[in-house]
Design a protein around this motif. Structure first.
Motif, PDB file in Angstrom:
ATOM      1  N   GLY A 179       0.812  -1.212   0.000  1.00  0.00           N
ATOM      2  CA  GLY A 179       0.000   0.000   0.000  1.00  0.00           C
ATOM      3  C   GLY A 179       0.843   1.258   0.000  1.00  0.00           C
ATOM      4  O   GLY A 179       0.551   2.222  -0.714  1.00  0.00           O
ATOM      5  N   VAL A 180       1.919   1.262   0.788  1.00  0.00           N
ATOM      6  CA  VAL A 180       2.815   2.424   0.828  1.00  0.00           C
ATOM      7  C   VAL A 180       3.488   2.611  -0.530  1.00  0.00           C
ATOM      8  O   VAL A 180       3.621   3.742  -1.030  1.00  0.00           O
ATOM      9  N   ALA A 181       3.909   1.498  -1.148  1.00  0.00           N
ATOM     10  CA  ALA A 181       4.543   1.592  -2.465  1.00  0.00           C
ATOM     11  C   ALA A 181       3.571   2.141  -3.507  1.00  0.00           C
ATOM     12  O   ALA A 181       3.934   2.991  -4.329  1.00  0.00           O
ATOM     13  N   ALA A 182       2.325   1.665  -3.458  1.00  0.00           N
ATOM     14  CA  ALA A 182       1.317   2.179  -4.395  1.00  0.00           C
ATOM     15  C   ALA A 182       1.064   3.661  -4.153  1.00  0.00           C
ATOM     16  O   ALA A 182       0.879   4.438  -5.096  1.00  0.00           O
ATOM     17  N   TYR A 183       1.074   4.072  -2.904  1.00  0.00           N
ATOM     18  CA  TYR A 183       0.895   5.490  -2.560  1.00  0.00           C
ATOM     19  C   TYR A 183       1.994   6.341  -3.181  1.00  0.00           C
ATOM     20  O   TYR A 183       1.733   7.416  -3.734  1.00  0.00           O
ATOM     21  N   ARG A 184       3.227   5.857  -3.097  1.00  0.00           N
ATOM     22  CA  ARG A 184       4.356   6.603  -3.651  1.00  0.00           C
ATOM     23  C   ARG A 184       4.295   6.690  -5.164  1.00  0.00           C
ATOM     24  O   ARG A 184       4.863   7.609  -5.762  1.00  0.00           O
ATOM     25  N   VAL A 185       3.635   5.733  -5.804  1.00  0.00           N
ATOM     26  CA  VAL A 185       3.521   5.750  -7.264  1.00  0.00           C
ATOM     27  C   VAL A 185       2.342   6.604  -7.717  1.00  0.00           C
ATOM     28  O   VAL A 185       2.444   7.381  -8.675  1.00  0.00           O
ATOM     29  N   VAL A 186       1.196   6.474  -7.016  1.00  0.00           N
ATOM     30  CA  VAL A 186      -0.037   7.127  -7.461  1.00  0.00           C
ATOM     31  C   VAL A 186      -0.002   8.630  -7.215  1.00  0.00           C
ATOM     32  O   VAL A 186      -0.451   9.412  -8.068  1.00  0.00           O
ATOM     33  N   ILE A 187       0.526   9.063  -6.067  1.00  0.00           N
ATOM     34  CA  ILE A 187       0.493  10.491  -5.735  1.00  0.00           C
ATOM     35  C   ILE A 187       1.253  11.339  -6.753  1.00  0.00           C
ATOM     36  O   ILE A 187       0.735  12.370  -7.214  1.00  0.00           O
ATOM     37  N   PRO A 188       2.473  10.969  -7.167  1.00  0.00           N
ATOM     38  CA  PRO A 188       3.128  11.767  -8.216  1.00  0.00           C
ATOM     39  C   PRO A 188       2.333  11.792  -9.516  1.00  0.00           C
ATOM     40  O   PRO A 188       2.319  12.824 -10.209  1.00  0.00           O
ATOM     41  N   MET A 189       1.682  10.689  -9.865  1.00  0.00           N
ATOM     42  CA  MET A 189       0.848  10.682 -11.065  1.00  0.00           C
ATOM     43  C   MET A 189      -0.308  11.660 -10.912  1.00  0.00           C
ATOM     44  O   MET A 189      -0.687  12.357 -11.854  1.00  0.00           O
ATOM     45  N   THR A 190      -0.892  11.725  -9.706  1.00  0.00           N
ATOM     46  CA  THR A 190      -1.985  12.656  -9.438  1.00  0.00           C
ATOM     47  C   THR A 190      -1.510  14.099  -9.556  1.00  0.00           C
ATOM     48  O   THR A 190      -2.192  14.959 -10.113  1.00  0.00           O
ATOM     49  N   GLU A 191      -0.327  14.368  -9.013  1.00  0.00           N
ATOM     50  CA  GLU A 191       0.225  15.722  -9.109  1.00  0.00           C
ATOM     51  C   GLU A 191       0.403  16.138 -10.564  1.00  0.00           C
ATOM     52  O   GLU A 191       0.084  17.268 -10.944  1.00  0.00           O
ATOM     53  N   HIS A 192       0.915  15.231 -11.376  1.00  0.00           N
ATOM     54  CA  HIS A 192       1.188  15.567 -12.775  1.00  0.00           C
ATOM     55  C   HIS A 192      -0.103  15.802 -13.552  1.00  0.00           C
ATOM     56  O   HIS A 192      -0.201  16.745 -14.340  1.00  0.00           O
ATOM     57  N   SER A 193      -1.113  14.942 -13.316  1.00  0.00           N
ATOM     58  CA  SER A 193      -2.346  15.041 -14.095  1.00  0.00           C
ATOM     59  C   SER A 193      -3.219  16.212 -13.656  1.00  0.00           C
ATOM     60  O   SER A 193      -3.952  16.781 -14.458  1.00  0.00           O
TER      61      SER A 193
END
Length: 245
Positions: A179-193
Motif C-alpha cells: 500500500g505504501v509503495a502504491a501510494y508513492r507511485v499514485v500520488i506523483p501521477m496525481t500531481e502531474h495530471s
C-alpha cells in the motif's frame, strides 16, 4: 504574506525557476520598474508563471493596476445575505458569492475514500467467510475428533477465529508495504495530471501510529468474517461430523 514585498507561489513556479521558500528575487515590469520580493509561502495549485502578492507590491510594479476581484472576510455571526444585497445595491457590476470554510472537493474525496474502504472491508470479510466455510468442511473429521475428546463448541469457535485472525495479521503486515509503495507511485501521477504540487509534509503521512491500525484492521476483518461459519461448524454434532468414518 504579512507585509509588502512578500509573495506566495505554487510548487510548479518554484520548480520552474529553481526557488525555495525564503529566497529573494527581483520582479521586472514592462516599463522598467523593479521590485525586490521574498518568497514566503507555497500553495498546492496555480500556474507556473503566476504568484500572489499584496496590493502594495502590485502597485509598486504597476501603479495603474486595477482590481477585478475582492476577498472580504465577514465578522463571525454577520448576515451574509444582507451583506450580499448591500454590495449589489451599491454597485450592480459586482457579483458577490459566498464561500464557506467547507471545501466541497475535500468532502467529496473523503466520502469516496470512506465508501471505497467500507466496500473493500465487506469484500474482504466475505472472502474470509468463504474460506472458513470451506475449511470447516475439509476439517469436519478433525473437528469431530476434537469434540469427541472433550473440546467444547466455544473452544472450536475460538480456535477457528484465532486461526483466521492470524492470517489477517499476516495479510495486514504484507499488505502495508504494498500500500505504501502504491501510494508513492499514485500520488506523483496525481500531481502531474491535476497540475498540483503537494508539499513534503502532506506526503509524509506514514508513521508508526498510523501504520498500526491498518495492520490490526486485517485481524478485525478476518475475525469478523470467521465468526459465523466458525459457530456453525462448532454446533455440528459428533455423529454428524464423523458419519463418513
Amino acid at each position: 504574506m504579512r507585509r509588502p514585498g512578500e509573495v506566495v507561489a505554487s510548487g510548479r513556479f518554484l520548480s520552474k525557476y529553481g526557488l525555495r521558500i525564503g529566497e529573494s528575487f527581483t520582479l521586472a515590469a514592462a516599463d522598467g520598474r523593479h521590485e525586490r520580493v521574498t518568497l514566503v509561502g507555497e500553495v498546492m495549485s496555480g500556474p507556473a508563471d503566476w504568484m500572489r502578492a499584496d496590493w502594495a507590491t502590485v502597485t509598486a510594479l504597476a501603479p495603474d493596476a486595477q482590481a477585478n476581484q475582492y476577498w472580504v472576510r465577514l465578522a463571525p455571526g454577520a448576515d451574509v445575505g444582507a451583506y450580499t444585497k448591500a454590495v449589489r445595491a451599491a454597485d450592480p457590476g459586482l457579483y458577490p458569492t459566498e464561500q464557506t470554510s467547507v471545501n466541497a472537493g475535500v468532502v467529496t474525496v473523503i466520502s469516496s475514500a470512506s465508501t471505497l474502504t467500507l466496500m473493500l472491508t465487506v469484500v474482504a470479510a466475505m472472502g474470509v467467510f468463504n474460506t472458513v466455510v470451506l475449511s470447516a468442511r475439509e476439517r469436519r473429521r478433525d473437528l469431530g475428533m476434537l469434540k469427541s475428546i472433550g473440546m467444547t463448541p466455544r473452544q472450536v469457535t475460538v480456535m477457528m477465529v484465532v486461526s483466521m485472525a492470524g492470517l489477517g495479521l499476516v495479510g495486514g503486515i504484507l499488505g502495508l508495504p504494498l500500500g505504501v509503495a502504491a501510494y508513492r507511485v499514485v500520488i506523483p501521477m496525481t500531481e502531474h495530471s491535476s497540475h498540483l504540487a503537494f508539499p513534503a509534509r502532506m506526503l509524509d503521512v506514514w508513521h508508526p501510529w498510523t501504520v498500526a491500525p491498518p495492520a490490526l484492521a486485517g485481524v478485525a476483518i478476518a475475525a469478523l468474517g470467521a465468526v459465523i461459519p466458525a459457530r456453525a461448524a462448532a454446533r455440528q454434532t459428533i455423529a454428524r461430523a464423523l458419519r463418513t468414518e
